[in-house]
Design a protein around this motif. Structure first.
Motif, PDB file in Angstrom:
ATOM      1  N   TYR A  18    -154.082 -62.471  26.034  1.00 24.40           N
ATOM      2  CA  TYR A  18    -155.627 -62.109  26.135  1.00 24.40           C
ATOM      3  C   TYR A  18    -156.834 -62.768  25.895  1.00 24.40           C
ATOM      4  N   GLY A  19    -156.925 -62.846  24.478  1.00 24.46           N
ATOM      5  CA  GLY A  19    -157.718 -62.385  24.257  1.00 24.46           C
ATOM      6  C   GLY A  19    -158.121 -63.908  24.235  1.00 24.46           C
ATOM      7  N   ALA A  20    -157.151 -64.895  24.097  1.00 28.04           N
ATOM      8  CA  ALA A  20    -158.312 -66.727  24.551  1.00 28.04           C
ATOM      9  C   ALA A  20    -158.400 -66.368  25.841  1.00 28.04           C
ATOM     10  N   ILE A  21    -157.617 -66.248  26.992  1.00 26.20           N
ATOM     11  CA  ILE A  21    -158.216 -66.614  28.851  1.00 26.20           C
ATOM     12  C   ILE A  21    -159.547 -65.731  28.350  1.00 26.20           C
ATOM     13  N   ARG A  22    -159.614 -64.235  27.957  1.00 24.51           N
ATOM     14  CA  ARG A  22    -161.022 -63.629  27.931  1.00 24.51           C
ATOM     15  C   ARG A  22    -162.364 -64.404  27.144  1.00 24.51           C
ATOM     16  N   VAL A  23    -162.082 -65.036  26.082  1.00 28.10           N
ATOM     17  CA  VAL A  23    -162.849 -65.706  26.212  1.00 28.10           C
ATOM     18  C   VAL A  23    -163.302 -66.763  26.918  1.00 28.10           C
ATOM     19  N   ILE A  24    -162.234 -67.731  27.124  1.00 21.29           N
ATOM     20  CA  ILE A  24    -162.457 -68.786  28.643  1.00 21.29           C
ATOM     21  C   ILE A  24    -163.148 -68.395  29.863  1.00 21.29           C
ATOM     22  N   GLY A  25    -162.878 -66.685  30.037  1.00 23.69           N
ATOM     23  CA  GLY A  25    -163.532 -66.613  31.416  1.00 23.69           C
ATOM     24  C   GLY A  25    -165.167 -65.961  31.133  1.00 23.69           C
ATOM     25  N   SER A  26    -165.101 -64.941  30.036  1.00 27.02           N
ATOM     26  CA  SER A  26    -166.431 -64.657  30.066  1.00 27.02           C
ATOM     27  C   SER A  26    -167.173 -65.700  29.452  1.00 27.02           C
ATOM     28  N   ALA A  27    -167.064 -67.051  29.115  1.00 26.24           N
ATOM     29  CA  ALA A  27    -167.952 -68.202  29.191  1.00 26.24           C
ATOM     30  C   ALA A  27    -168.112 -68.851  30.515  1.00 26.24           C
ATOM     31  N   GLY A  28    -167.440 -68.617  31.467  1.00 24.77           N
ATOM     32  CA  GLY A  28    -167.708 -68.768  33.036  1.00 24.77           C
ATOM     33  C   GLY A  28    -166.913 -69.975  33.021  1.00 24.77           C
ATOM     34  N   ILE A  29    -166.112 -70.225  32.675  1.00 28.31           N
ATOM     35  CA  ILE A  29    -165.563 -71.939  32.123  1.00 28.31           C
ATOM     36  C   ILE A  29    -163.929 -71.045  32.949  1.00 28.31           C
ATOM     37  N   ASP A  30    -163.599 -72.926  34.038  1.00 25.95           N
ATOM     38  CA  ASP A  30    -163.016 -72.177  35.042  1.00 25.95           C
ATOM     39  C   ASP A  30    -161.460 -73.073  35.076  1.00 25.95           C
ATOM     40  N   ILE A  31    -160.481 -72.009  34.793  1.00 31.36           N
ATOM     41  CA  ILE A  31    -158.643 -72.786  33.899  1.00 31.36           C
ATOM     42  C   ILE A  31    -158.207 -73.672  35.290  1.00 31.36           C
ATOM     43  N   LYS A  32    -157.842 -74.423  35.360  1.00 36.23           N
ATOM     44  CA  LYS A  32    -156.698 -75.148  36.469  1.00 36.23           C
ATOM     45  C   LYS A  32    -155.896 -75.711  36.610  1.00 36.23           C
ATOM     46  N   ALA A  33    -155.547 -75.225  35.198  1.00 30.85           N
ATOM     47  CA  ALA A  33    -154.050 -75.291  34.675  1.00 30.85           C
ATOM     48  C   ALA A  33    -153.241 -74.742  33.990  1.00 30.85           C
ATOM     49  N   LEU A  34    -152.450 -74.242  33.129  1.00 32.54           N
ATOM     50  CA  LEU A  34    -152.348 -74.027  31.968  1.00 32.54           C
ATOM     51  C   LEU A  34    -151.028 -74.144  31.839  1.00 32.54           C
ATOM     52  N   THR A  35    -149.917 -74.362  30.532  1.00 35.78           N
ATOM     53  CA  THR A  35    -148.899 -74.451  30.663  1.00 35.78           C
ATOM     54  C   THR A  35    -149.144 -73.198  28.424  1.00 35.78           C
ATOM     55  N   ILE A  36    -147.728 -72.818  28.835  1.00 34.75           N
ATOM     56  CA  ILE A  36    -147.552 -71.816  27.232  1.00 34.75           C
ATOM     57  C   ILE A  36    -146.376 -72.496  26.293  1.00 34.75           C
ATOM     58  N   ASN A  57    -165.477 -74.537  22.376  1.00 36.24           N
ATOM     59  CA  ASN A  57    -166.986 -73.825  21.611  1.00 36.24           C
ATOM     60  C   ASN A  57    -166.498 -72.467  21.630  1.00 36.24           C
ATOM     61  N   ALA A  58    -166.091 -71.653  22.415  1.00 33.64           N
ATOM     62  CA  ALA A  58    -166.293 -70.976  22.813  1.00 33.64           C
ATOM     63  C   ALA A  58    -164.940 -70.022  22.200  1.00 33.64           C
ATOM     64  N   LEU A  59    -163.836 -70.524  22.319  1.00 32.66           N
ATOM     65  CA  LEU A  59    -162.702 -70.178  21.425  1.00 32.66           C
ATOM     66  C   LEU A  59    -162.844 -70.611  20.061  1.00 32.66           C
ATOM     67  N   LYS A  60    -163.072 -71.218  19.247  1.00 39.31           N
ATOM     68  CA  LYS A  60    -163.598 -71.661  17.613  1.00 39.31           C
ATOM     69  C   LYS A  60    -164.488 -70.792  17.779  1.00 39.31           C
ATOM     70  N   GLN A  61    -165.206 -70.125  17.866  1.00 42.74           N
ATOM     71  CA  GLN A  61    -166.223 -69.434  17.941  1.00 42.74           C
ATOM     72  C   GLN A  61    -165.298 -67.940  17.240  1.00 42.74           C
ATOM     73  N   GLU A  62    -164.567 -67.399  18.569  1.00 47.12           N
ATOM     74  CA  GLU A  62    -163.922 -66.324  18.177  1.00 47.12           C
ATOM     75  C   GLU A  62    -162.695 -66.395  17.807  1.00 47.12           C
ATOM     76  N   GLY A  63    -162.949 -67.797  16.998  1.00 41.97           N
ATOM     77  CA  GLY A  63    -161.766 -67.303  16.118  1.00 41.97           C
ATOM     78  C   GLY A  63    -160.299 -67.911  16.181  1.00 41.97           C
ATOM     79  N   PHE A  64    -160.601 -68.665  17.005  1.00 42.17           N
ATOM     80  CA  PHE A  64    -159.013 -69.151  17.956  1.00 42.17           C
ATOM     81  C   PHE A  64    -159.338 -71.173  17.063  1.00 42.17           C
ATOM     82  N   ILE A  65    -158.089 -71.014  17.222  1.00 39.61           N
ATOM     83  CA  ILE A  65    -157.710 -72.844  16.509  1.00 39.61           C
ATOM     84  C   ILE A  65    -157.204 -73.525  17.737  1.00 39.61           C
ATOM     85  N   ALA A  66    -157.806 -73.965  18.216  1.00 41.08           N
ATOM     86  CA  ALA A  66    -158.336 -74.673  19.611  1.00 41.08           C
ATOM     87  C   ALA A  66    -158.744 -77.019  18.769  1.00 41.08           C
ATOM     88  N   SER A  67    -157.923 -76.946  20.067  1.00 42.25           N
ATOM     89  CA  SER A  67    -159.007 -78.807  19.573  1.00 42.25           C
ATOM     90  C   SER A  67    -158.155 -79.423  21.426  1.00 42.25           C
TER      91      SER A  67
END
Length: 143
Positions: A18-36, A57-67
């Motif tokens: 939820y935290g990762a998806i919230r960061v994406i949504g709060s940044a106004g970024i549209d998810i086109k596809a996902l898998t976990i 960048n938004a994820l890293k600013q919130e402490g997530f490891i993203a690449s």
């Protein structure tokens, strides 16, 4: 044409997804596809989004490891056997497929599949030489 996927390392504990998806949504970024993919201790969230650099960048600013990773998006006939036809071309050419997942959206009578290949440039050449439509970044953003 390769497109960009973001991967996010998530500890397997309540609220992390939820935290990762919230960061994406709060940044106004549209998810086109996902898998976990997950195991007992952690998961890897993979997403195609409309603005991957901003998402990371938004994820890293919130402490997530993203690449960021290069992947290939391909149109697949949305009918029984459509995916098998694509996989046969790849299998016949000895292309190693690491993983795949589907887009939520559809384009006309086609489904869209995302592939991660061991050698994406080789796979791109084989796909296009066999008349398989590969989608670019502009097309993905426009979905």
């Amino acid at each position: 044409m390769k497109i960009t996927q973001i991967s996010v390392f998530l500890e397997n504990r309540k609220g992390r997804l939820y935290g990762a998806i919230r960061v994406i949504g709060s940044a106004g970024i549209d998810i086109k596809a996902l898998t976990i993919a997950e195991n007992e201790d952690f998961g890897i969230l993979r997403m195609v989004v409309n603005r991957p650099d901003e998402a990371v960048n938004a994820l890293k600013q919130e402490g997530f490891i993203a690449s960021i990773t290069d992947i290939v998006a391909v149109e697949v006939d949305d009918r029984p056997g459509g995916l098998a036809n694509i996989l046969k071309v790849l299998d016949d050419q000895d292309v190693n497929l690491e993983y795949m997942y589907a887009f939520v959206e559809k384009s006309a009578d086609k489904a869209i599949m995302v592939f991660r290949f061991e050698d994406p440039d080789k796979a791109l050449g084989i796909l296009t030489n066999n008349g398989i439509r590969v989608l670019g970044r502009k097309e993905i953003r426009g979905l």
